[in-house]
Each structure stands twice: as structure tokens, then as C-alpha cells.
Design a protein around this motif. Structure first.
Motif, PDB file in Angstrom:
ATOM      1  N   VAL A 206      15.861 -23.746   5.534  1.00  0.00           N
ATOM      2  CA  VAL A 206      15.605 -25.178   5.415  1.00  0.00           C
ATOM      3  C   VAL A 206      14.744 -25.692   6.560  1.00  0.00           C
ATOM      4  CG1 VAL A 206      17.601 -26.170   6.647  1.00  0.00           C
ATOM      5  CG2 VAL A 206      16.706 -27.286   4.602  1.00  0.00           C
ATOM      6  N   VAL A 207      14.845 -25.083   7.754  1.00  0.00           N
ATOM      7  CA  VAL A 207      13.951 -25.475   8.848  1.00  0.00           C
ATOM      8  C   VAL A 207      12.510 -25.123   8.493  1.00  0.00           C
ATOM      9  CG1 VAL A 207      13.283 -24.974  11.229  1.00  0.00           C
ATOM     10  CG2 VAL A 207      15.680 -25.414  10.673  1.00  0.00           C
ATOM     11  N   ALA A 208      12.295 -23.923   7.968  1.00  0.00           N
ATOM     12  CA  ALA A 208      10.941 -23.523   7.558  1.00  0.00           C
ATOM     13  C   ALA A 208      10.418 -24.405   6.440  1.00  0.00           C
ATOM     14  CB  ALA A 208      10.952 -22.057   7.128  1.00  0.00           C
ATOM     15  N   GLN A 209      11.272 -24.713   5.480  1.00  0.00           N
ATOM     16  CA  GLN A 209      10.855 -25.592   4.385  1.00  0.00           C
ATOM     17  C   GLN A 209      10.526 -26.984   4.896  1.00  0.00           C
ATOM     18  OE1 GLN A 209      14.432 -25.063   2.092  1.00  0.00           O
ATOM     19  NE2 GLN A 209      13.486 -23.621   0.665  1.00  0.00           N
ATOM     20  N   THR A 217      12.000 -34.529   0.330  1.00  0.00           N
ATOM     21  CA  THR A 217      12.089 -33.190  -0.245  1.00  0.00           C
ATOM     22  C   THR A 217      13.007 -32.310   0.588  1.00  0.00           C
ATOM     23  OG1 THR A 217       9.859 -33.355  -1.168  1.00  0.00           O
ATOM     24  CG2 THR A 217      10.771 -31.146  -0.946  1.00  0.00           C
ATOM     25  N   SER A 218      12.893 -32.409   1.923  1.00  0.00           N
ATOM     26  CA  SER A 218      13.754 -31.634   2.807  1.00  0.00           C
ATOM     27  C   SER A 218      15.216 -32.012   2.617  1.00  0.00           C
ATOM     28  CB  SER A 218      13.341 -31.846   4.265  1.00  0.00           C
ATOM     29  OG  SER A 218      14.189 -31.126   5.137  1.00  0.00           O
ATOM     30  N   PHE A 219      15.492 -33.317   2.520  1.00  0.00           N
ATOM     31  CA  PHE A 219      16.865 -33.764   2.308  1.00  0.00           C
ATOM     32  C   PHE A 219      17.419 -33.252   0.979  1.00  0.00           C
ATOM     33  CE2 PHE A 219      17.206 -37.737   5.228  1.00  0.00           C
ATOM     34  CZ  PHE A 219      16.814 -36.960   6.308  1.00  0.00           C
ATOM     35  N   ASP A 220      16.590 -33.257  -0.042  1.00  0.00           N
ATOM     36  CA  ASP A 220      17.024 -32.763  -1.356  1.00  0.00           C
ATOM     37  C   ASP A 220      17.348 -31.270  -1.278  1.00  0.00           C
ATOM     38  OD1 ASP A 220      17.552 -32.854  -4.110  1.00  0.00           O
ATOM     39  OD2 ASP A 220      15.496 -32.295  -4.605  1.00  0.00           O
ATOM     40  N   ILE A 222      18.200 -29.477   1.415  1.00  0.00           N
ATOM     41  CA  ILE A 222      19.360 -29.146   2.238  1.00  0.00           C
ATOM     42  C   ILE A 222      20.666 -29.533   1.557  1.00  0.00           C
ATOM     43  CG2 ILE A 222      19.614 -31.247   3.640  1.00  0.00           C
ATOM     44  CD1 ILE A 222      19.850 -29.285   6.075  1.00  0.00           C
ATOM     45  N   SER A 223      20.640 -30.552   0.724  1.00  0.00           N
ATOM     46  CA  SER A 223      21.855 -30.883  -0.015  1.00  0.00           C
ATOM     47  C   SER A 223      22.233 -29.754  -0.959  1.00  0.00           C
ATOM     48  CB  SER A 223      21.685 -32.196  -0.785  1.00  0.00           C
ATOM     49  OG  SER A 223      20.686 -32.084  -1.788  1.00  0.00           O
ATOM     50  N   SER A 224      21.235 -29.100  -1.544  1.00  0.00           N
ATOM     51  CA  SER A 224      21.509 -27.950  -2.411  1.00  0.00           C
ATOM     52  C   SER A 224      22.024 -26.773  -1.602  1.00  0.00           C
ATOM     53  CB  SER A 224      20.239 -27.557  -3.165  1.00  0.00           C
ATOM     54  OG  SER A 224      19.787 -28.601  -4.003  1.00  0.00           O
ATOM     55  N   HIS A 225      21.432 -26.549  -0.434  1.00  0.00           N
ATOM     56  CA  HIS A 225      21.877 -25.448   0.423  1.00  0.00           C
ATOM     57  C   HIS A 225      23.329 -25.648   0.873  1.00  0.00           C
ATOM     58  CE1 HIS A 225      17.908 -24.017   0.217  1.00  0.00           C
ATOM     59  NE2 HIS A 225      17.379 -24.596   1.282  1.00  0.00           N
ATOM     60  N   ILE A 226      23.676 -26.892   1.204  1.00  0.00           N
ATOM     61  CA  ILE A 226      25.051 -27.172   1.624  1.00  0.00           C
ATOM     62  C   ILE A 226      26.023 -26.904   0.487  1.00  0.00           C
ATOM     63  CG2 ILE A 226      26.638 -29.007   2.336  1.00  0.00           C
ATOM     64  CD1 ILE A 226      24.255 -30.238   3.899  1.00  0.00           C
ATOM     65  N   ILE A 228      25.741 -24.731  -1.829  1.00  0.00           N
ATOM     66  CA  ILE A 228      25.899 -23.275  -1.930  1.00  0.00           C
ATOM     67  C   ILE A 228      26.809 -22.765  -0.820  1.00  0.00           C
ATOM     68  CG2 ILE A 228      24.669 -21.072  -1.725  1.00  0.00           C
ATOM     69  CD1 ILE A 228      22.246 -22.532  -3.043  1.00  0.00           C
ATOM     70  N   ALA A 229      26.579 -23.221   0.398  1.00  0.00           N
ATOM     71  CA  ALA A 229      27.377 -22.753   1.532  1.00  0.00           C
ATOM     72  C   ALA A 229      28.851 -23.137   1.383  1.00  0.00           C
ATOM     73  CB  ALA A 229      26.811 -23.321   2.841  1.00  0.00           C
ATOM     74  N   ARG A 230      29.125 -24.342   0.894  1.00  0.00           N
ATOM     75  CA  ARG A 230      30.514 -24.790   0.756  1.00  0.00           C
ATOM     76  C   ARG A 230      31.265 -24.010  -0.319  1.00  0.00           C
ATOM     77  NH1 ARG A 230      31.606 -31.133   1.631  1.00  0.00           N
ATOM     78  NH2 ARG A 230      33.696 -30.265   1.380  1.00  0.00           N
ATOM     79  N   ALA A 231      30.536 -23.468  -1.279  1.00  0.00           N
ATOM     80  CA  ALA A 231      31.175 -22.725  -2.366  1.00  0.00           C
ATOM     81  C   ALA A 231      31.508 -21.293  -1.977  1.00  0.00           C
ATOM     82  CB  ALA A 231      30.264 -22.730  -3.604  1.00  0.00           C
ATOM     83  N   GLY A 232      31.016 -20.822  -0.829  1.00  0.00           N
ATOM     84  CA  GLY A 232      31.259 -19.458  -0.393  1.00  0.00           C
ATOM     85  C   GLY A 232      32.576 -19.322   0.352  1.00  0.00           C
ATOM     86  N   VAL A 233      32.947 -18.086   0.647  1.00  0.00           N
ATOM     87  CA  VAL A 233      34.231 -17.825   1.313  1.00  0.00           C
ATOM     88  C   VAL A 233      34.182 -18.124   2.811  1.00  0.00           C
ATOM     89  CG1 VAL A 233      34.873 -16.086  -0.393  1.00  0.00           C
ATOM     90  CG2 VAL A 233      33.644 -15.382   1.676  1.00  0.00           C
ATOM     91  N   ASP A 234      32.995 -18.161   3.400  1.00  0.00           N
ATOM     92  CA  ASP A 234      32.921 -18.330   4.850  1.00  0.00           C
ATOM     93  C   ASP A 234      33.247 -19.746   5.299  1.00  0.00           C
ATOM     94  OD1 ASP A 234      32.359 -15.720   5.273  1.00  0.00           O
ATOM     95  OD2 ASP A 234      30.224 -15.968   5.678  1.00  0.00           O
ATOM     96  N   HIS A 235      32.959 -20.750   4.481  1.00  0.00           N
ATOM     97  CA  HIS A 235      33.245 -22.135   4.881  1.00  0.00           C
ATOM     98  C   HIS A 235      34.747 -22.361   5.086  1.00  0.00           C
ATOM     99  CE1 HIS A 235      33.247 -26.435   5.211  1.00  0.00           C
ATOM    100  NE2 HIS A 235      33.888 -26.585   4.062  1.00  0.00           N
ATOM    101  N   PRO A 236      35.610 -22.049   4.109  1.00  0.00           N
ATOM    102  CA  PRO A 236      37.041 -22.225   4.374  1.00  0.00           C
ATOM    103  C   PRO A 236      37.563 -21.333   5.500  1.00  0.00           C
ATOM    104  CG  PRO A 236      36.685 -21.151   2.255  1.00  0.00           C
ATOM    105  CD  PRO A 236      35.369 -21.657   2.709  1.00  0.00           C
ATOM    106  N   GLU A 237      36.996 -20.127   5.654  1.00  0.00           N
ATOM    107  CA  GLU A 237      37.403 -19.259   6.754  1.00  0.00           C
ATOM    108  C   GLU A 237      37.014 -19.888   8.090  1.00  0.00           C
ATOM    109  OE1 GLU A 237      38.313 -16.100   9.443  1.00  0.00           O
ATOM    110  OE2 GLU A 237      39.182 -16.902   7.594  1.00  0.00           O
ATOM    111  N   ALA A 238      35.851 -20.511   8.161  1.00  0.00           N
ATOM    112  CA  ALA A 238      35.424 -21.164   9.402  1.00  0.00           C
ATOM    113  C   ALA A 238      36.331 -22.341   9.744  1.00  0.00           C
ATOM    114  CB  ALA A 238      33.980 -21.632   9.278  1.00  0.00           C
ATOM    115  N   ILE A 239      36.723 -23.106   8.737  1.00  0.00           N
ATOM    116  CA  ILE A 239      37.628 -24.234   8.969  1.00  0.00           C
ATOM    117  C   ILE A 239      38.983 -23.730   9.453  1.00  0.00           C
ATOM    118  CG2 ILE A 239      38.824 -26.164   7.891  1.00  0.00           C
ATOM    119  CD1 ILE A 239      35.829 -26.609   8.311  1.00  0.00           C
ATOM    120  N   ALA A 240      39.481 -22.659   8.805  1.00  0.00           N
ATOM    121  CA  ALA A 240      40.766 -22.087   9.210  1.00  0.00           C
ATOM    122  C   ALA A 240      40.704 -21.551  10.631  1.00  0.00           C
ATOM    123  CB  ALA A 240      41.168 -20.980   8.234  1.00  0.00           C
TER     124      ALA A 240
END
Length: 253
Positions: A206-209, A217-220, A222-226, A228-240
Motif C-alpha cells: 500500500v505504501v508503493a501504491q 484511491t490509496s484510502f480505498d 488500504i481499506s481492502s487490505h485491512i 484481508i488482514a483482519r480475516a487472517g489468523v494473525d490478527h486475533p493472535e496479535a491481539i491475544a
């Protein structure tokens, strides 16, 4: 090791002046690093007392085939192969500049995401001195890193910057004692490698984009990237891990 791949330019008797084979070897190494789940960060450095002195001047001049179509093809196919591949490489790349980085060698460092330097490092865009232009990306990367006026002065004068000057300009992020360069670079790489890898890759994307798009366009994007990231297993593991005051154990997906 430790999620970090180290690529070393290994022609120390020529201050690591690159050959076509070395440049394409870097591309092959990046392909392998991208395919390997064990690699989360890449370090690029040089063997011996220099990072890279650029193209081998002994192979230039009247003895070289300087027909325009031959020169253009070599620049496009060989000299620019590494920065073009890096543009599609989504894992972090750190240049550990352990000595002189000139011409095409400086361009290799500029193409990386982050640059750190030893106290003995020296930088110069030396193309004008030999009647050429920065074919390895210097004219594109350098103004984006230090600003147009500073970049033009470096490109026009071919003068050297020492490590302290490079740090002041923002050309490098850190300067370390020569003996500590690789250890300190690995510490930095290790801190990045310990983060959730999908988040790191999407941040780089997203920085390169964002550098090449308008704000909306950048805001649009990054909202999609977020999402994707929230749907992965690493986000809840990071919170825990944050709540439990422990290091996270991340898989990337």
C-alpha cells in the motif's frame, strides 16, 4: 536463518563490480526468497571492504559493442533486472552498505526498501564522470528518497557522500560501526520478521501504491487490505499476544 535471508555480492577483488550473471543471480535469489515461507526479510550486502562499485569499467569503452540497440537491450534486460524484480517483491529488503556504493552499486542499494550503512560507507552516483546516465534506477529512486534538488546535485557532480552525510540526507536509516553492521542489521531485520508477515507485505504494497496514486484511491486500497488482514489468523493472535503480554506466533495467513 531466523526468517532472514542474506544475499551477498561476492566479487571482493573488484569491489563487487557486478556482471550480468551476478545481476540475474540476484533475481533468481529473490524468486527463491519469495517462494520460501521461511523467508520474511531479505538483507543485501557485499563481501569484503565494499558494497558494490557498479558496472565493471574495464569492460566499457571502445572495446564494448556500443551500438544503440545492443546497449538499450542490455540496460533493459540486465542492468534493470534487479529493480524491476524488486518492484514485484513484497517482502522487506534491507541494503546493508558495508563500504563503497557507487554508480550501479548505489542504484542497487537505492532499489531496496531500507538502507543502513557502516561508518566507512561512501556513496556516489558516478555516471556523469564517465559520460553516462544512471541506468540502474538512480534517476528514479534518488529524487524520491532525498528530493529532486539534492538528487540532481549528486547526479551532476558525482561527488561522494560519507555515511554521516547519507544519514543526514535520509539516504540511510542508520549508521553502525563497521564491526557491528551485520549484527545490527540482523537485529532490525529480526524485529520486522517477528511481525505478522501478511501485514508487513500489505503495508509495503500500500505504501508503493500510495506513492503513485491519489489519496482517495490509496484510502480505498488500504481499506481492502485491512479487510484481508483482519480475516487472517494473525490478527486475533496479535491481539491475544498483546493482552497476554507475550510474543506472537504468526503464520502469515
Amino acid at each position: 536463518s531466523g526468517g532472514i535471508a542474506t544475499l551477498t555480492l561476492d566479487r571482493p577483488e573488484k569491489l563487487n563490480a557486478f556482471t550480468n550473471e551476478m545481476l540475474h543471480g540476484l533475481v533468481t535469489a529473490l524468486d527463491e526468497c519469495e517462494a520460501s515461507e521461511d523467508v520474511r526479510v531479505v538483507i543485501l550486502t557485499g563481501a569484503g571492504r565494499g558494497f558494490c562499485s557498479g558496472g565493471d569499467v574495464s569492460r566499457m569503452g571502445e572495446a564494448a559493442d556500443n551500438r544503440p540497440h545492443v546497449t538499450k537491450d542490455r540496460i533493459w534486460r540486465d542492468i534493470q533486472a534487479f529493480p524491476k524484480r524488486l518492484a514485484r517483491f513484497e517482502k522487506p529488503v534491507i541494503a546493508a552498505v558495508n563500504g563503497v556504493a557507487t554508480g550501479g552499486g548505489m542504484d542497487l542499494a537505492l532499489a531496496c526498501d531500507i538502507r543502513v550503512a557502516s561508518e566507512s560507507a561512501r556513496f556516489a552516483e558516478t555516471y556523469a564522470k564517465i559520460g553516462l546516465l544512471p541506468g540502474g534506477g538512480g534517476a528514479w529512486f534518488l529524487p524520491r528518497i532525498v528530493g529532486q534538488a539534492r538528487a540532481l546535485e549528486m547526479l551532476w557532480t558525482a561527488e561522494f557522500l560519507d555515511a554521516a552525510q547519507a544519514l543526514e540526507l535520509g539516504l540511510v536509516n542508520h549508521v553502525y560501526p563497521d564491526a557491528d553492521l551485520m549484527a545490527e542489521t540482523r537485529k532490525l531485520a529480526g524485529r520486522i520478521a517477528a511481525m505478522p508477515p501478511l501485514s508487513i507485505r500489505l503495508i509495503k504494497r500500500v505504501v508503493a501504491q500510495g506513492l503513485n496514486t491519489d489519496m482517495m484511491t490509496s484510502f480505498d486500497l488500504i481499506s481492502s487490505h485491512i479487510a484481508i488482514a483482519r480475516a487472517g489468523v494473525d490478527h486475533p493472535e496479535a491481539i491475544a499476544a498483546f493482552r497476554e503480554k507475550r510474543d506472537g506466533e504468526y503464520s502469515g495467513y
